[in-house]
Design a protein around this motif. Structure first.
Motif, short mmCIF file in Angstrom:
data_model
loop_
_atom_site.label_atom_id
_atom_site.label_comp_id
_atom_site.label_asym_id
_atom_site.label_seq_id
_atom_site.Cartn_x
_atom_site.Cartn_y
_atom_site.Cartn_z
N SER A 1 0.83 -1.20 -0.14
CA SER A 1 0.09 0.15 -0.07
C SER A 1 0.97 1.24 -0.09
O SER A 1 0.39 2.41 -0.51
N SER A 2 2.12 1.26 0.37
CA SER A 2 2.82 2.32 0.38
C SER A 2 3.70 2.57 -1.08
O SER A 2 4.21 3.75 -1.05
N ASP A 3 3.59 1.51 -1.74
CA ASP A 3 4.29 1.84 -2.88
C ASP A 3 3.58 3.00 -4.00
O ASP A 3 2.21 3.23 -3.66
N ILE A 4 4.28 3.52 -4.80
CA ILE A 4 3.92 4.75 -5.35
C ILE A 4 3.77 4.10 -7.02
O ILE A 4 4.72 3.95 -7.58
N THR A 5 2.61 4.39 -7.72
CA THR A 5 2.53 4.04 -9.17
C THR A 5 1.95 5.25 -9.99
O THR A 5 1.13 5.74 -9.85
N ALA A 6 2.50 5.09 -11.26
CA ALA A 6 2.32 6.27 -12.20
C ALA A 6 2.00 5.35 -13.40
O ALA A 6 2.75 4.38 -13.87
#
Length: 366
Positions: A337-342
């Motif tokens: 949940s802490s990962d960042i996705t673009a």
């Protein structure tokens, strides 16, 4: 002519000639299918001859066709009565003139105009144990002898038919809009300031097999550490002809060990290349329509006019790129949940051959 495609019926009465098997969809127009049918009237026994062009979607293998139920749906079909000929004969194309020299005095030219709203040829990758034609959209030119054009009570013998599979294909347009860009801010509960990620590409369209450069910029104003960067490319296949099925297949999954420390900035360009050779085991992956014994590649992105009915497309293919900042804690590369996705859109196509022109570059990808 360098090559002529020819198919003869089992009884020898019909012979189908085509000068090519690839016909280009220019988005606002489609190449006409021009060929020649050689007919020997002595074997007709009073029956007539038709040639037809059919676009169909197969959603089950041939060996699954049981009790008269075919897993095939005609999207579009058109027939021309060739003998005795009915209708108005259009002028011969240069291709037909060349084919008539091979067919001789018994040659009859035919021309089909394909509507712009029909789908391009595409096949779904079968499993190694699957037999028969793959699922997908195909086009078939078929000549046959019968008493009536389309009588369900009349059985047309295989020996009275000849057929050739053709492809409707699209090539990359000359111009596209500026490359896409995504800006993502992630705010953590335990941090006063966010992590900012900017992902961009110089252009949206790339050719099959070419490296795709992706620029990643990160401003990490938190005390957290980015453990590594992951790039995925997904193929999204909408099967819209018989249901509203949507399939997401990951065609590229690469992880890079670049670490971004707390309170630091980062900038790097990554190069990735999605290839069919790395996805041979994935059943249901959409591929460009293939002819027998020919290699192909991942399906090209579907280009549509804005007012085209998607329900007529059978299969609609698109791609997207995901760039993920992995913050750690996941098992075996799984996301947390802490990962960042673009996300960025991607148009993947084949280059237009030299000398090929199109009527317009106005389109949208879906």
């Amino acid at each position: 002519m360098a090559k002529v495609f020819k198919k003869t019926s089992g009884n020898g009465s019909l012979c189908l000639y085509l000068g090519r098997r690839d016909f280009v969809d220019h988005v606002e127009s489609v190449d006409s299918v021009d060929g020649v049918l050689k007919i020997d009237p002595s074997g007709l026994n009073g029956r007539k001859v038709w040639v037809q062009l059919a676009c169909a979607f197969r959603y089950g293998r041939e060996d699954l066709d049981v009790i008269g139920v075919s897993f095939r749906k005609d999207i579009w079909i058109k027939r021309i009565q060739m003998y005795p000929f009915e209708g108005t004969k259009p002028p011969n194309t240069p291709m037909q003139e060349a084919l008539l020299k091979k067919a001789g005095d018994q040659g009859y030219p035919f021309t089909f105009d394909i509507p712009v709203h029909l789908p391009c040829s595409v096949s779904l990758q079968p499993a190694p144990e699957d037999a028969g034609k793959p699922c997908g959209v195909d086009y078939e030119v078929k000549a046959y002898i019968a008493n009536e054009a389309d009588n369900i009570d009349e059985k047309v013998e295989k020996k009275d038919t000849c057929r050739l599979i053709i492809r409707k294909i699209q090539f990359a347009p000359a111009e596209l809009a500026a490359g896409p860009k995504a800006d993502i801010n992630k705010q953590f509960i335990t941090a006063d300031k966010p992590i900012h990620m900017e992902v961009s590409m110089e252009k949206e369209l790339y050719y099959h097999g070419d490296p795709i450069p992706i620029k990643v910029k990160v401003n990490n104003e938190t005390s957290k550490v980015v453990k590594k960067i992951k790039i995925n490319i997904f193929q999204i296949t909408d099967v819209v002809i018989y249901a509203s099925d949507k399939y997401h297949k990951c065609v590229l999954n690469e992880e890079f060990g670049d670490q971004i420390n707390a309170n630091s900035t980062f900038e790097k360009e990554y190069s990735v290349t999605p290839l069919l050779v790395n996805n041979k085991e994935k059943r249901g992956l959409a591929l460009d329509g293939r002819l027998k014994d020919e290699d192909t590649n991942l399906a090209s992105s579907t280009l549509l006019l804005a007012d085209v009915d998607k329900q007529m497309q059978g299969v609609v293919v698109s791609y997207k790129i995901k760039v993920i900042l992995m913050m750690g804690g996941g098992l075996l590369g799984s996301l947390t949940s802490s990962d960042i996705t673009a996300e960025l859109p991607l148009v993947l196509m084949s280059p237009k051959p030299a000398g090929l022109t199109s009527t317009s570059n106005r389109f949208f990808s879906q």
